[in-house]
Design a protein around this motif. Sequence first.
Motif, PDB file in Angstrom:
ATOM      1  N   ASN A  50      -0.134   6.622-119.749  1.00  0.00           N
ATOM      2  CA  ASN A  50       0.428   6.262-118.349  1.00  0.00           C
ATOM      3  C   ASN A  50       0.134   7.441-117.405  1.00  0.00           C
ATOM      4  OD1 ASN A  50       1.823   3.711-119.038  1.00  0.00           O
ATOM      5  ND2 ASN A  50       3.285   4.756-119.848  1.00  0.00           N
ATOM      6  N   VAL A  51      -1.136   7.798-117.442  1.00  0.00           N
ATOM      7  CA  VAL A  51      -1.528   8.945-116.510  1.00  0.00           C
ATOM      8  C   VAL A  51      -1.839   8.163-115.300  1.00  0.00           C
ATOM      9  CG1 VAL A  51      -3.295  10.464-115.944  1.00  0.00           C
ATOM     10  CG2 VAL A  51      -2.730   9.991-118.450  1.00  0.00           C
ATOM     11  N   PRO A  52      -1.210   8.670-113.991  1.00  0.00           N
ATOM     12  CA  PRO A  52      -1.129   8.113-112.833  1.00  0.00           C
ATOM     13  C   PRO A  52      -2.541   8.309-112.010  1.00  0.00           C
ATOM     14  CG  PRO A  52       0.341   9.733-112.585  1.00  0.00           C
ATOM     15  CD  PRO A  52      -0.103   9.602-114.023  1.00  0.00           C
ATOM     16  N   ARG A  58       0.759  -0.273-110.933  1.00  0.00           N
ATOM     17  CA  ARG A  58      -0.398  -0.674-111.850  1.00  0.00           C
ATOM     18  C   ARG A  58      -1.527   0.426-111.908  1.00  0.00           C
ATOM     19  NH1 ARG A  58      -0.374  -4.571-115.668  1.00  0.00           N
ATOM     20  NH2 ARG A  58      -2.753  -4.766-115.561  1.00  0.00           N
ATOM     21  N   HIS A  59      -1.471   1.575-111.093  1.00  0.00           N
ATOM     22  CA  HIS A  59      -2.584   2.551-110.954  1.00  0.00           C
ATOM     23  C   HIS A  59      -2.195   3.512-112.145  1.00  0.00           C
ATOM     24  CE1 HIS A  59      -3.368   1.919-106.495  1.00  0.00           C
ATOM     25  NE2 HIS A  59      -4.246   1.209-107.336  1.00  0.00           N
ATOM     26  N   VAL A 108      -8.571   3.719-120.711  1.00  0.00           N
ATOM     27  CA  VAL A 108      -8.282   2.216-120.643  1.00  0.00           C
ATOM     28  C   VAL A 108      -7.250   2.250-119.612  1.00  0.00           C
ATOM     29  CG1 VAL A 108      -7.395   0.279-121.967  1.00  0.00           C
ATOM     30  CG2 VAL A 108      -8.476   2.406-122.966  1.00  0.00           C
ATOM     31  N   ILE A 109      -8.024   1.395-118.297  1.00  0.00           N
ATOM     32  CA  ILE A 109      -6.922   1.447-117.225  1.00  0.00           C
ATOM     33  C   ILE A 109      -6.509   0.038-116.975  1.00  0.00           C
ATOM     34  CG2 ILE A 109      -8.830   2.884-116.247  1.00  0.00           C
ATOM     35  CD1 ILE A 109      -9.419   0.500-114.198  1.00  0.00           C
ATOM     36  N   ASN A 110      -5.386   0.249-116.282  1.00  0.00           N
ATOM     37  CA  ASN A 110      -4.652  -1.030-115.646  1.00  0.00           C
ATOM     38  C   ASN A 110      -5.361  -1.188-114.137  1.00  0.00           C
ATOM     39  OD1 ASN A 110      -3.159  -2.019-117.751  1.00  0.00           O
ATOM     40  ND2 ASN A 110      -1.094  -1.010-117.087  1.00  0.00           N
ATOM     41  N   ASP A 124     -11.226  -2.367-106.173  1.00  0.00           N
ATOM     42  CA  ASP A 124     -10.836  -0.952-105.287  1.00  0.00           C
ATOM     43  C   ASP A 124      -9.920  -0.017-106.280  1.00  0.00           C
ATOM     44  OD1 ASP A 124     -11.310  -2.139-103.057  1.00  0.00           O
ATOM     45  OD2 ASP A 124      -9.530  -2.954-102.634  1.00  0.00           O
ATOM     46  N   ASP A 125      -9.069  -0.794-107.186  1.00  0.00           N
ATOM     47  CA  ASP A 125      -8.539   0.117-108.336  1.00  0.00           C
ATOM     48  C   ASP A 125      -9.353   0.751-109.151  1.00  0.00           C
ATOM     49  OD1 ASP A 125      -6.190  -0.964-107.323  1.00  0.00           O
ATOM     50  OD2 ASP A 125      -5.766  -2.230-108.688  1.00  0.00           O
TER      51      ASP A 125
END
Length: 293
Positions: A50-52, A58-59, A108-110, A124-125
């Motif tokens: 959960n690194v912002p 969701r970022h 691994v991204i959300n 964009d994310d």
Amino acid sequence: MHLNVKSWKKQLHQKIELAKFMYRNFRIYDFGSYALNRLTPKQGYTVQHNVPYGLKARHRLDLYRSSAPRQQRPLIVFVHGGAWMHGDKKDYSFIGEAFAKEGFDVAVINYHLAPKHIFPSYIDDLSLALNFLSQSQQKLQIAAENIVLMGHSAGAFNVMSALYNPHPYPLQSKDKIRAIIGLAGPYHFDYKGDPLCADAFDQNLPYQQVMPYYFVEQNSIKHYLFTAANDNIVGHSNSMDFDAKLRERGNYSQLISVPRVGHITMIGSVSSLFSRFFSTKTAIMRALDDALK
């Protein structure tokens, strides 16, 4: 005759709605991601959850750091699939482990999901996450000199669209991207009325104004387009068309077919639990060696 046509249309509508419901609620858990993640070895890497990378909920990304020396660790940025409608980074810890044990750092991204968020919000994310990783190398103890973008299904579309888009993104790390690996990606299709992913796109916008196929430009990035031999969700023509367009523009591209896997099982076969039985991970590692040599 009129009644038969009306009845047929009703049945078709019901089938489409059922397909939407099933796919929206289908998660990688259905073929055992819970078991994959639960049984994934925890040696040889560390993980920071959960690194912002931005301000919204969701970022977030999970960062798997290899135990290899920092300056020797290429960075893989992995984007999950799910028809842009569902999916979560927590379901893919087996991906982080699979490549961290090989000497890679893995993010691994959300990203934001449809139907509340539609194209290009998920691109964009990804752009935001890539710029964050580039800016935060010291803080995160990573090196962003050799970046590999990797995505499965919708995630493969996302990673290609980060580069090939009607409105190019100001990626700070663009010149550091060595390769893009697309696993069973949809790069060239008409989403209008599609029962699985129509809600992820503006239905008034022609697909020719969205698909990465139409915005390919020449660069030095190496592209590896993987197809699943038994894929019954994304047609192989997506990768074949995209490969042809990349080559036409003078880009490096390989089209790679993986036998004995379907659209979903392709990603599961990368796991350490199953990689010995399938050629998926071996083929990906071969592509990575080729890209980074």
